[in-house]
Design a protein around this motif. Structure first.
Motif, mmCIF file in Angstrom:
data_model
loop_
_atom_site.group_PDB
_atom_site.id
_atom_site.type_symbol
_atom_site.label_atom_id
_atom_site.label_comp_id
_atom_site.label_asym_id
_atom_site.label_seq_id
_atom_site.Cartn_x
_atom_site.Cartn_y
_atom_site.Cartn_z
ATOM 1 N N ALA A 16 8.136 1.933 5.576
ATOM 2 C CA ALA A 16 8.052 3.337 5.983
ATOM 3 C C ALA A 16 8.845 4.223 5.022
ATOM 4 C CB ALA A 16 8.564 3.500 7.409
ATOM 5 N N LEU A 17 9.971 3.728 4.509
ATOM 6 C CA LEU A 17 10.737 4.493 3.517
ATOM 7 C C LEU A 17 9.916 4.681 2.244
ATOM 8 C CD1 LEU A 17 14.328 2.931 3.783
ATOM 9 C CD2 LEU A 17 13.468 5.011 4.860
ATOM 10 N N ARG A 30 2.570 9.494 -7.196
ATOM 11 C CA ARG A 30 3.208 10.010 -5.980
ATOM 12 C C ARG A 30 3.731 11.420 -6.196
ATOM 13 N NH1 ARG A 30 5.626 7.816 -1.459
ATOM 14 N NH2 ARG A 30 3.892 6.354 -1.664
ATOM 15 N N ARG A 31 4.304 11.663 -7.353
ATOM 16 C CA ARG A 31 4.835 12.994 -7.654
ATOM 17 C C ARG A 31 3.706 14.025 -7.647
ATOM 18 N NH1 ARG A 31 7.560 12.244 -12.782
ATOM 19 N NH2 ARG A 31 9.136 11.105 -11.576
ATOM 20 N N LEU A 64 0.815 -1.206 0.000
ATOM 21 C CA LEU A 64 0.000 0.000 0.000
ATOM 22 C C LEU A 64 0.856 1.266 0.000
ATOM 23 C CD1 LEU A 64 -3.033 0.579 0.036
ATOM 24 C CD2 LEU A 64 -2.893 0.751 2.521
ATOM 25 N N ALA A 65 2.071 1.178 0.556
ATOM 26 C CA ALA A 65 2.932 2.351 0.645
ATOM 27 C C ALA A 65 3.280 2.906 -0.728
ATOM 28 C CB ALA A 65 4.207 2.004 1.407
ATOM 29 N N PRO A 98 0.191 6.575 0.468
ATOM 30 C CA PRO A 98 1.025 6.751 1.665
ATOM 31 C C PRO A 98 0.242 7.113 2.920
ATOM 32 C CG PRO A 98 1.311 8.579 0.119
ATOM 33 C CD PRO A 98 0.518 7.542 -0.597
ATOM 34 N N VAL A 99 -0.886 7.804 2.768
ATOM 35 C CA VAL A 99 -1.668 8.187 3.948
ATOM 36 C C VAL A 99 -2.252 6.944 4.616
ATOM 37 C CG1 VAL A 99 -3.665 9.471 4.768
ATOM 38 C CG2 VAL A 99 -2.201 10.447 2.987
ATOM 39 N N ARG A 100 -2.927 6.125 3.848
ATOM 40 C CA ARG A 100 -3.490 4.895 4.416
ATOM 41 C C ARG A 100 -2.373 3.959 4.870
ATOM 42 N NH1 ARG A 100 -6.850 0.231 1.155
ATOM 43 N NH2 ARG A 100 -6.847 -1.284 2.884
ATOM 44 N N ALA A 101 -1.262 3.948 4.132
ATOM 45 C CA ALA A 101 -0.140 3.089 4.522
ATOM 46 C C ALA A 101 0.398 3.465 5.892
ATOM 47 C CB ALA A 101 0.970 3.185 3.480
#
Length: 900
Positions: A783-784, A892-893, A748-749, A753-756
């Motif tokens: 986390a990275l 993501r960008r 999911l990350a 990223p928010v839900r991750a």
């Protein structure tokens, strides 16, 4: 003068002696708390009491000390409950005489290891408890604490920190709001512009205090407030902020007055050679004289010792009159022993027990030997002191070896008032580290519990009602019974038969238990005791231990399992298992029980050892030929897993295939291992084809998720990992649930990223009680990925630290995951050269063929040409995979750009 002192006095012409109190009961301990609290309330209520007085001796601390497991934590919990509600107070403690409002706050110091984080937790816990206190706010402390937090934890919300560290409670949501409100109200009162930071507010407040402005003094009237607010808001300053909090508590109106009682448990966790955390905690106690502190630890608190000057800020009997050794147990003495003596106190007791010309008569080496043999039993210490005098009368200087013994007098006192049946039960339970009435009865071979019940009521048996098995014998008593030379002593055959009965009884308890809440705990406890019994008494029939070994490894929890190094042996001997190897003499396992103990230890210890060491230990166990067929398969399977982690693909495949071909209970896991090896080699269709054959035991959903996320099919991967987690919950498998949760967060990350972040929080909660090194490292990698592209997240720096941990653990497969996380970060930031260099590094890491598809994924992320490597067998071809990964980078960008 005590009778024991008189006996020692008449045993020699020249020594003098002294003795410490050895035993108290909980009623006396409560009396100490109640009396100290009454004095504390009376003193703090006097008109002349001043929390800003920094020179008055401190009497606001009580200490309970004793060896581990004697009930100190239980005592503090009972004190907390008694101070919280009258109906929680034991009737024998009586009704208190005070009417003032109390606020008990219990803090377990064993939850953290780092001094800084632990002290922060203490401060936040106390302030959190006060968050529900009505009346005047605590502005100066809150403003200072808010400034400290913004300076020390930039970008980390306080509520997120409390959730991550477990500092949640009734007022958890109120505390961050109260701190922010204090800053806002202070800014308004000081006429600062809107949106002022805590640092700006503290600066203005300090300046206003220096200029004696009334508005500033209304916020912080403490005389030292300006100096504290101007200090750099680091850990050192935080340790002095309690002075502000003490002042604020003193300003509460009478109707809202509250007296905190802070209970600091497991104080021994603060011990190190520099006393860093202890120094911070001592400041807390000293700077809050209007708060009563109750401390529990394994040794006496040494703050009254002048020798600690320089290591702590305030030392000596003048500063802490109640903590001085000569204070005694009366009204002035504030240190009370709970149960047995700690090793430090044993040494101190022996040093003062016999004195000649002002110096200890018993030299340090002999004191150490006596202490080790006594297990903290005061009676043993007194008998050893008498033996010391007897040896001196012969003209010989006593040596440590003279005290590697038990005392017939000790055993005679134990056995003198026991019935023959009770003696029989006593000898049987010395084979057990702990027991209940049923286990004791079965180990003794009796058909009724009455003798065991009578024995359990004797003072020689300790009881912990919160333990899995509530009863245990004192260590010194166990040793004395095994060295028994009385007329009805047991023969070696008697001990062997009793050990067999005890092993059978343990197995029956485990196999018949249906309590899921204690199932895992009971399994581990039975294994620990059963392995020791089988090993020490050379029992050839392992029976239930084989099934228990498989049950232990099924869920990837990995509690420490190695039995004690030298348990009591048959006929009073002990086996020395400290020399090396499970056999105890450096030659390796000698029996099947030895081999099983070494097998399970090697499997569990792989969380803390290099995987090469794991493979070496398992090979050595297999080479003994002592394991039965099922346990041999267990060793082969985990050696194959170690080879997989090390990148030894062929060796791993060979081992997995052997286990799969043999059938048995590990075959599904071995088939999963083969499917994973196919995936690692880039043969995704073969891996996917194996999924329907795996089932729950083969972790089919997890294997499917591991196949889908490298394809960029994040939704399918998340669904598979979610199903794996749900299935683990259905089977009450917390280890597998944590593994599935971490992999779900990793997949999911890349996409959300928010839900991750929320999923990672849950992952760390699930991992906290477990011992899963590789999965924990994978969570850090996730986390990275979640933070990829964020310039303030220091992704490369964190990756550098993780790379060292991965290397030390011997987990090279994780280095590929780490590189793909960095590749995602560089691709999102358009760092083409960094990404190209990383692809070259990945090319080298995957030169053997394992995870070679990671280079394709990294190239796709940056829309770079595909590296010249053997074709990966994707499920739907290379181009769709490439498009999905590049789309994830673009998304993501766009997220990051939209946030600015």
């Amino acid at each position: 003068m005590a009778a024991a002192d008189l006996r020692a006095l008449f045993s020699s012409n020249d020594p003098s002696f002294d003795a410490n109190e050895a035993f108290t009961n909980r009623e006396h301990q409560w009396a100490l708390v109640a009396g100290a609290l009454e004095q504390h309330l009376r003193r703090t209520g006097e008109p002349g009491f001043d929390v800003e007085d920094l020179e008055t001796p401190r009497t606001n601390v009580i200490v309970f000390h004793g060896v581990g497991g004697v009930g100190k934590s239980t005592l503090l919990r009972k004190i907390e409950a008694a101070l919280t509600a009258a109906d929680q107070r034991p009737a024998q403690w009586g009704a208190p005489s005070w009417t003032e409002r109390l606020l008990p706050v219990r803090i377990d110091l064993a939850r953290s290891a780092a001094a800084g984080s632990d002290f922060e937790r203490v401060i936040l816990t106390i302030r959190l408890a006060l968050a529900g206190t009505p009346g005047r706010p605590l502005p100066s402390f809150d403003v200072a604490l808010r400034q400290y937090w913004e300076h020390t934890h930039p970008g980390e919300p306080l509520d997120e920190y409390m959730r991550r560290t477990g500092l949640m409670g009734r007022f958890a949501t109120a505390l961050p709001h109260q701190l922010q409100t204090a800053v806002s109200e202070a800014a308004a009162l000081l006429q600062l512009p809107g949106g002022a930071t805590a640092g700006q507010v503290t600066g203005a407040l300090a300046q206003g205090l220096r200029e004696r402005r009334e508005r500033a003094r209304a916020l912080a009237g403490c005389s030292h407030a300006a100096a504290l607010l101007e200090a750099t808001p680091d850990l050192e300053a935080l340790s002095y902020y309690p002075h502000l909090l003490a002042w604020e508590l003193g300003q509460l109106p009478a109707k809202h007055k509250v007296t905190p009682v802070v209970l600091l448990d497991t104080f021994e966790e603060t011990a190190d050679r520099h006393r860093d955390l202890e120094r911070l905690l001592q400041r807390l106690v000293y700077l809050m004289p209007n708060v009563l502190f109750v401390i529990s630890g394994r040794s006496r608190l040494a703050w009254a010792d002048p020798a600690l000057h320089g290591q702590l800020d305030w030392t000596g009997p003048t500063v802490w009159p109640g903590l001085a050794p000569g204070a005694g147990a009366g009204a002035g003495g504030r240190q009370r022993l709970v149960g047995d003596l700690s090793p430090e106190d044993c040494n101190d007791h022996l040093a003062r027990r016999l004195v000649q010309d002002g110096r200890p008569l018993i030299e340090p080496g002999v004191r150490a030997a006596i202490t080790a043999r006594s297990h903290g039993l005061p009676l043993h210490l007194d008998l050893a002191a008498a033996r010391f005098l007897e040896i001196r009368r012969t003209g010989r200087t006593p040596e440590p070896a003279d005290f590697d013994c038990t005392f017939p007098a000790l055993l005679a006192r134990i056995l003198s008032d026991l019935t023959p049946e009770e003696r029989h039960v006593l000898r049987s339970v010395t084979l057990l580290d702990a027991f209940d009435l049923d286990l004791a009865t079965r180990a003794a071979g009796l058909d009724r519990q009455a003798p065991a019940r009578r024995l359990a009521e004797r003072p020689l048996v300790s009881e912990n009602p919160y333990a899995l098995w509530p009863y245990h014998l004192h260590g010194a008593i166990r040793s004395a019974v095994h060295a028994d030379q009385s007329e009805d002593r047991w023969t070696a055959a008697d001990w062997h038969q009793a050990a067999g009965r005890a092993l059978t009884a343990l197995g029956e308890q485990w196999t018949t238990s249906s309590a899921t809440a204690t199932g895992r705990m009971l399994l581990v406890a039975c294994l620990r005791q059963g392995l020791r019994l089988a090993r020490d008494h050379r029992l050839t029939d392992l029976g239930w231990l084989t099934d228990a070994a498989h049950a232990y490894t099924d869920d990837s929890v990995w509690e420490p399992l190695a039995p004690p190094a030298g348990g009591p042996g048959a006929g009073g001997g002990t086996r020395d298992a400290t020399a090396g190897g499970a056999g105890g003499d450096g030659t390796g396992p000698e029996t099947a029980a030895d081999a099983l103990a070494e097998l399970l230890t090697a499997i569990a210890r792989r969380q803390h050892e290099h995987r090469a060491r794991t493979a070496e230990r398992l090979t050595a166990v297999l080479d003994t030929g002592l394991l039965n067929r099922e346990l041999t398969a267990l060793a082969l399977y985990y050696r194959a897993k170690a080879h997989k982690d090390l990148g030894h693909t062929q060796e791993s495949r060979t081992g997995m295939q052997r286990v799969a071909d043999a059938g048995g209970r590990l075959a599904p896991k071995a088939r999963r291992g083969l499917a994973n090896l196919a995936r690692i080699a880039g043969d995704f269709p073969a891996a996917l084809a194996a999924v329907p054959t795996l089932g729950w035991k083969g972790r089919h959903h997890r294997v499917a998720g591991d196949i889908h996320w490298p394809h960029g099919n994040i939704d399918q991967a998340v669904a598979a990992f979610g199903a794996a987690r749900a299935e683990a919950e259905q089977h009450d498998a917390p280890g597998e649930r944590a593994i599935a949760q971490v992999r779900l967060a990793l997949a999911l990350a890349f996409a959300d990223p928010v839900r991750a972040g929320d999923e990672l929080d849950l992952a760390h909660q699930l991992l906290a009680p477990l011992d899963q090194r590789a999965t924990t490292l994978l969570a850090h990698i996730a986390a990275l990925v979640k933070d990829a592209g964020d310039t303030g997240a220091d992704v490369p720096g964190r990756a550098h630290g993780l790379r060292r941990e991965i290397t030390d653990a011997g987990l090279p497969w994780l280095s590929r995951f780490l590189e793909i996380a960095l590749a995602f970060h560089h691709a999102v930031r358009d760092e083409h050269q960094d990404l190209a260099d990383l692809i070259d590094r990945l090319h080298t890491l995957t030169a053997g063929g394992d995870f070679a598809y990671f280079t394709d994924i990294a190239a796709a992320m940056g829309d770079l040409p595909r590296p010249p490597r053997p074709t990966v067998r994707w499920l739907d071809g290379h181009d769709p995979v490439r498009e999905r990964w590049h789309a994830l980078v673009t998304d993501r960008r766009d997220r990051l750009n939209a946030s600015f």
